[in-house]
Design an enzyme around this catalytic site. Sequence first.
Site, PDB file in Angstrom:
ATOM      1  N   GLN A   1       2.380  10.012   1.659  1.00 29.06           N
ATOM      2  CA  GLN A   1       3.953   9.679   1.081  1.00 29.06           C
ATOM      3  C   GLN A   1       5.253   9.614  -0.048  1.00 29.06           C
ATOM      4  OE1 GLN A   1       2.619   5.390   1.795  1.00 29.06           O
ATOM      5  NE2 GLN A   1       4.741   5.112   2.924  1.00 29.06           N
TER       6      GLN A   1
ATOM      7  N   CYS B   1       6.612  -0.289   6.889  1.00 30.68           N
ATOM      8  CA  CYS B   1       6.674   0.680   5.644  1.00 30.68           C
ATOM      9  C   CYS B   1       7.523   1.489   4.861  1.00 30.68           C
ATOM     10  CB  CYS B   1       6.157   1.672   6.198  1.00 30.68           C
ATOM     11  SG  CYS B   1       5.221   3.620   6.065  1.00 30.68           S
ATOM     12  N   LEU B   2       6.912   1.994   3.821  1.00 30.06           N
ATOM     13  CA  LEU B   2       8.248   2.214   1.880  1.00 30.06           C
ATOM     14  C   LEU B   2       8.472   3.583   3.073  1.00 30.06           C
ATOM     15  CD1 LEU B   2       5.845   1.652  -1.204  1.00 30.06           C
ATOM     16  CD2 LEU B   2       7.789  -0.117  -0.182  1.00 30.06           C
TER      17      LEU B   2
ATOM     18  N   HIS C   1      -2.189   6.890   7.551  1.00 34.47           N
ATOM     19  CA  HIS C   1      -1.058   7.546   7.304  1.00 34.47           C
ATOM     20  C   HIS C   1      -1.906   9.326   6.634  1.00 34.47           C
ATOM     21  CE1 HIS C   1       3.160   5.658   6.393  1.00 34.47           C
ATOM     22  NE2 HIS C   1       2.502   5.521   5.703  1.00 34.47           N
TER      23      HIS C   1
ATOM     24  N   HIS D   1      -2.851   0.383   7.696  1.00 31.07           N
ATOM     25  CA  HIS D   1      -1.984   1.704   7.910  1.00 31.07           C
ATOM     26  C   HIS D   1      -2.410   2.796   6.925  1.00 31.07           C
ATOM     27  CE1 HIS D   1       2.747   0.600   7.530  1.00 31.07           C
ATOM     28  NE2 HIS D   1       2.288   1.658   6.204  1.00 31.07           N
ATOM     29  N   GLU D   2      -3.062   2.327   5.571  1.00 30.55           N
ATOM     30  CA  GLU D   2      -2.871   3.589   4.518  1.00 30.55           C
ATOM     31  C   GLU D   2      -3.918   4.172   5.198  1.00 30.55           C
ATOM     32  OE1 GLU D   2      -0.700   3.351   2.476  1.00 30.55           O
ATOM     33  OE2 GLU D   2      -0.041   1.373   2.997  1.00 30.55           O
TER      34      GLU D   2
ATOM     35  N   GLY E   1       0.660  -1.137   0.122  1.00 32.58           N
ATOM     36  CA  GLY E   1      -0.180   0.137   0.011  1.00 32.58           C
ATOM     37  C   GLY E   1       0.613   1.702   0.216  1.00 32.58           C
TER      38      GLY E   1
END
Length: 153
Positions: free
Chosen positions: A53, A90-91, A136, A132-133, A48
């Site tokens: 991000q 996480c990216l 964000h 998670h997204e 995701g």
Amino acid sequence: NNMAIRNIVKLGDEILTKKCREVKEINDRIICLLDDMTETLKAANGVGLAAPQVGVLKRVAVVDTGDTVLELINPEIIYTEGEQTDAEGCLSYPGRYGLVTRPKIVKIRATDRNGAVYEYTGEDLVARAFCHEIDHLDGHFFTELVTEWIETE
């Protein structure tokens, strides 16, 4: 239609702590953002990716369900069930994983690029990605929820 891989901002960047704005109209900029985010997600082998991000404070995210990449505009969680505790990463924080407890089943409502509102129920990794997204988009980072860091070589 030139898709571009965007730079992923890393933990410590202030943008990751800000609450994102609702998308009022789906225009070319939003379509371009969705295309680029999907391309960026695939290039990074992620599950995701949320707009902050890539430096954009809009309520937009993409989640790879394994079958398809869902485009989430103004997503909200409308139902959750059960719980799961597993490694989460996480990216924006490459190479670090921690144990995080999330619901096992998460149903979201979101808008797609055509302006259609839809609902989607995700389980396990997809449920985790939805939470998670959307976190964000509210300026929250998974590190706030980690109960234990996983040592990786």
